[in-house]
Design an enzyme around this catalytic site. Structure first.
Site, PDB file in Angstrom:
ATOM      1  N   LYS A 171     -10.177  -0.172  10.784  1.00  0.00           N
ATOM      2  CA  LYS A 171     -10.371  -1.388   9.974  1.00  0.00           C
ATOM      3  C   LYS A 171     -10.720  -2.586  10.860  1.00  0.00           C
ATOM      4  CE  LYS A 171      -6.913  -0.041   6.509  1.00  0.00           C
ATOM      5  NZ  LYS A 171      -7.595   0.387   5.295  1.00  0.00           N
TER       6      LYS A 171
ATOM      7  N   CYS B 287      -4.575   2.246  -3.836  1.00  0.00           N
ATOM      8  CA  CYS B 287      -3.347   2.800  -3.231  1.00  0.00           C
ATOM      9  C   CYS B 287      -2.189   1.821  -3.337  1.00  0.00           C
ATOM     10  CB  CYS B 287      -3.566   3.194  -1.772  1.00  0.00           C
ATOM     11  SG  CYS B 287      -4.862   4.382  -1.538  1.00  0.00           S
TER      12      CYS B 287
ATOM     13  N   ASP C 158       3.525  -4.337   8.153  1.00  0.00           N
ATOM     14  CA  ASP C 158       2.287  -3.583   7.993  1.00  0.00           C
ATOM     15  C   ASP C 158       1.134  -4.536   8.315  1.00  0.00           C
ATOM     16  OD1 ASP C 158       0.042  -2.251   7.214  1.00  0.00           O
ATOM     17  OD2 ASP C 158       0.834  -1.566   5.280  1.00  0.00           O
TER      18      ASP C 158
ATOM     19  N   GLN D  99      -4.106  -4.808   7.382  1.00  0.00           N
ATOM     20  CA  GLN D  99      -5.129  -5.769   6.955  1.00  0.00           C
ATOM     21  C   GLN D  99      -5.120  -7.048   7.798  1.00  0.00           C
ATOM     22  OE1 GLN D  99      -7.509  -5.053   4.924  1.00  0.00           O
ATOM     23  NE2 GLN D  99      -6.671  -3.203   4.003  1.00  0.00           N
TER      24      GLN D  99
ATOM     25  N   HIS E 121       0.873  -1.173   0.000  1.00  0.00           N
ATOM     26  CA  HIS E 121       0.000   0.000   0.000  1.00  0.00           C
ATOM     27  C   HIS E 121       0.915   1.230   0.000  1.00  0.00           C
ATOM     28  CE1 HIS E 121      -2.706   3.037   1.775  1.00  0.00           C
ATOM     29  NE2 HIS E 121      -3.706   2.256   1.420  1.00  0.00           N
TER      30      HIS E 121
HETATM   31  N1  7TS Z   1      -1.444  -0.586   4.823  1.00  0.00           N
HETATM   32  C1  7TS Z   1      -2.362  -1.386   4.257  1.00  0.00           C
HETATM   33  C2  7TS Z   1      -1.995  -2.805   3.906  1.00  0.00           C
HETATM   34  C3  7TS Z   1      -3.645  -0.899   4.011  1.00  0.00           C
HETATM   35  O1  7TS Z   1      -4.547  -1.707   3.467  1.00  0.00           O
HETATM   36  C4  7TS Z   1      -3.957   0.442   4.352  1.00  0.00           C
HETATM   37  C5  7TS Z   1      -5.292   1.043   4.041  1.00  0.00           C
HETATM   38  C6  7TS Z   1      -2.963   1.212   4.971  1.00  0.00           C
HETATM   39  C7  7TS Z   1      -1.725   0.660   5.180  1.00  0.00           C
HETATM   40  C8  7TS Z   1      -3.226   2.593   5.421  1.00  0.00           C
HETATM   41  O2  7TS Z   1      -4.190   2.611   6.444  1.00  0.00           O
HETATM   42  P1  7TS Z   1      -4.722   3.983   7.001  1.00  0.00           P
HETATM   43  O3  7TS Z   1      -5.747   3.598   8.028  1.00  0.00           O
HETATM   44  O4  7TS Z   1      -3.568   4.691   7.588  1.00  0.00           O
HETATM   45  O5  7TS Z   1      -5.322   4.725   5.853  1.00  0.00           O
HETATM   46  N2  7TS Z   1      -5.975   0.415   2.989  1.00  0.00           N
HETATM   47  C9  7TS Z   1      -7.069   0.889   2.358  1.00  0.00           C
HETATM   48  C10 7TS Z   1      -7.665   0.184   1.320  1.00  0.00           C
HETATM   49  O6  7TS Z   1      -7.296  -0.888   0.909  1.00  0.00           O
HETATM   50  N3  7TS Z   1      -8.719   0.901   0.878  1.00  0.00           N
HETATM   51  O7  7TS Z   1      -8.800   2.027   1.584  1.00  0.00           O
HETATM   52  C11 7TS Z   1      -7.785   2.029   2.502  1.00  0.00           C
END
Ligand code: 7TS
Length: 407
Positions: free
Chosen positions: A222, A362, A196, A199, A119
């Site tokens: 999430k 992303c 990371d 997910q 991501h």
């Molecule tokens: N890393 C992974 C693997 C992710 O899926 C996401 C967000 C992030 C980092 C960043 O998370 P945040 O909470 O800081 O934004 N992924 C997604 C997605 O797949 N669709 O919208 C956000």
């Protein structure tokens, strides 16, 4: 599926407010149960004061709530100490914290290894760190299904590697990486391993000590928690040698005209007024996992995943990207439909009440590697139903006809 899903769904106000919406974008963010919303509300109604500052009872209560959330996070990911849990806004901020702070220890000639499946939040902070420090960014390649082999990992790390950063679960393909193995290899070279968990943490038990990762990042939103609260786990010895990321109130021990000394962990990394209400909500989310049962949730996600996989594979002109095995997707399915742009698919599905995501998710470097511009992605949570998956499949079957194709 033994769980009483009707009772579960009753705990989510959004499902009652929008009974005809099939929400299948859980990798982007999850819906929130009453208990999480109530915990945030109760914090402001009954316990609000600036935590960690006041010596009066109300502020101490706010501090207790905030720190008990930290303990809940520590327990959830099996960290050794609450000193190793830093609250942030989200996974993105956690990754930036590492890149900015641990990154100061890097110099020209050092290397950072990052996978092509990441991501952008686990990619751009490292690109920028490479630019700032003169370190070289090296890419860990994946295969056509988005999997990263031991050989691929080894090919990108070596004596000069200082940081290796890989996701445990891909947000595009749902593929799982052997982060315990990757951490072990990184350690062979004296590098730190950044996992990371944005997910993975919401959908599988993640135990940082067993995995022996050096850093783990994730977001509360999430995992049924509120937006605006996330966490960084870091090994104490590493956090101790890292400089603060942001400077200001709360993160200091002593300040003079000439300079300052830093507060103890984890406060050194939590400058300014904290998100105590968000932390209260995140603790409620962790309690929600315990009340429902993580094992049960995972079993249900697996069963729903198998159903979705079988249904998607039967849809004409649909190409499912990633592994040839239902369970390997962990409830995240990216696909394309011949001749129709993912944005058009998303709009048509939306008109049928189905929420999925379309675009590059992303992860543009992964899109380039897979030679697709964008995909449609359906991502499941245990609270989804078989009917919702059927609705997705039925709507998908009509898309090409609605776009003017004969079949
Ligand atoms: N890393 C992974 C693997 C992710 O899926 C996401 C967000 C992030 C980092 C960043 O998370 P945040 O909470 O800081 O934004 N992924 C997604 C997605 O797949 N669709 O919208 C956000």
């Amino acid at each position: 599926m033994s769980m009483d899903i009707r009772k579960i769904r009753e705990q989510f106000p959004l499902f009652s407010a929008r009974p005809d919406t099939a929400y299948l974008d859980n990798a982007a963010t999850t819906q929130k149960p009453f208990s999480v919303i109530e915990a945030e509300k109760a914090y402001y109604e009954e316990s609000n004061a600036n935590p960690l500052r006041g010596l009066y009872q109300l502020s101490q209560k706010a501090t207790d709530i905030y720190e008990s959330a930290r303990e809940a996070v520590r327990d959830f990911i099996h960290a050794g100490s609450t000193e190793e849990i830093v609250f942030t806004r989200n996974a993105t901020e956690s990754l930036n914290l590492i890149a900015y702070s641990y990154g100061t220890l890097l110099k020209e000639g050092d290397e950072i290894a990052v996978s092509v499946t990441e991501h952008h939040s686990n990619l751009i902070p490292w690109q920028q760190l490479a630019k700032r420090s003169g370190a070289r960014l090296r890419y860990i390649e994946c295969d056509d299904a988005g999997s990263i082999s031991e050989e691929a990992f080894r090919a990108a790390v070596g004596e000069r590697t200082r940081i290796a950063a890989v996701t445990q679960l891909s947000n595009v393909l749902g593929s799982e990486n052997d982060v315990a193995l990757f951490a072990k290899i990184a350690h062979e070279y004296g590098a730190v391993f950044v996992c990371d968990g944005a997910q993975s943490v919401p959908h599988m038990p993640v135990e940082v000590q067993a995995l022996d990762v050096d850093f783990l990042v994730f977001s509360g939103h999430k995992m049924y928690g509120p937006m605006g609260i996330g966490a960084l786990y870091g090994k104490k010895a590493l956090l101790n040698k890292m400089p603060p990321f942001l400077f200001g109130g709360e993160m200091i021990e002593y300040v003079s005209r000439e300079g300052a000394t830093w507060a103890e962990l984890p406060h050194k990394f939590e400058a300014g007024t904290v998100n105590a209400a968000g932390a209260a909500g995140l603790k409620a989310a962790i309690d929600f996992y315990k009340a429902v049962g993580f094992e049960e949730m995972m079993k249900r996600e697996q069963a729903l995943g198998r159903l979705a996989y079988d249904m998607l594979r039967m849809i004409p002109h649909l190409t499912l990207i990633g592994q040839e095995e239902a369970d390997a997707h962990h409830g995240i399915f990216s696909f394309t439909l011949e001749g129709v742009h993912p944005h058009d698919i998303s709009e048509i599905l939306s008109s049928d009440g189905v929420c999925i995501r379309a675009g590059h998710h992303c992860a543009q470097v992964l899109m380039q590697r897979l030679k697709v511009n964008s995909t449609v992605r359906a991502s499941l949570s245990f609270y989804n139903t078989e009917e919702e998956i059927r609705k997705l499949a039925e709507s998908l079957r009509t898309v090409r006809r609605r776009m003017g194709y004969a079949e």
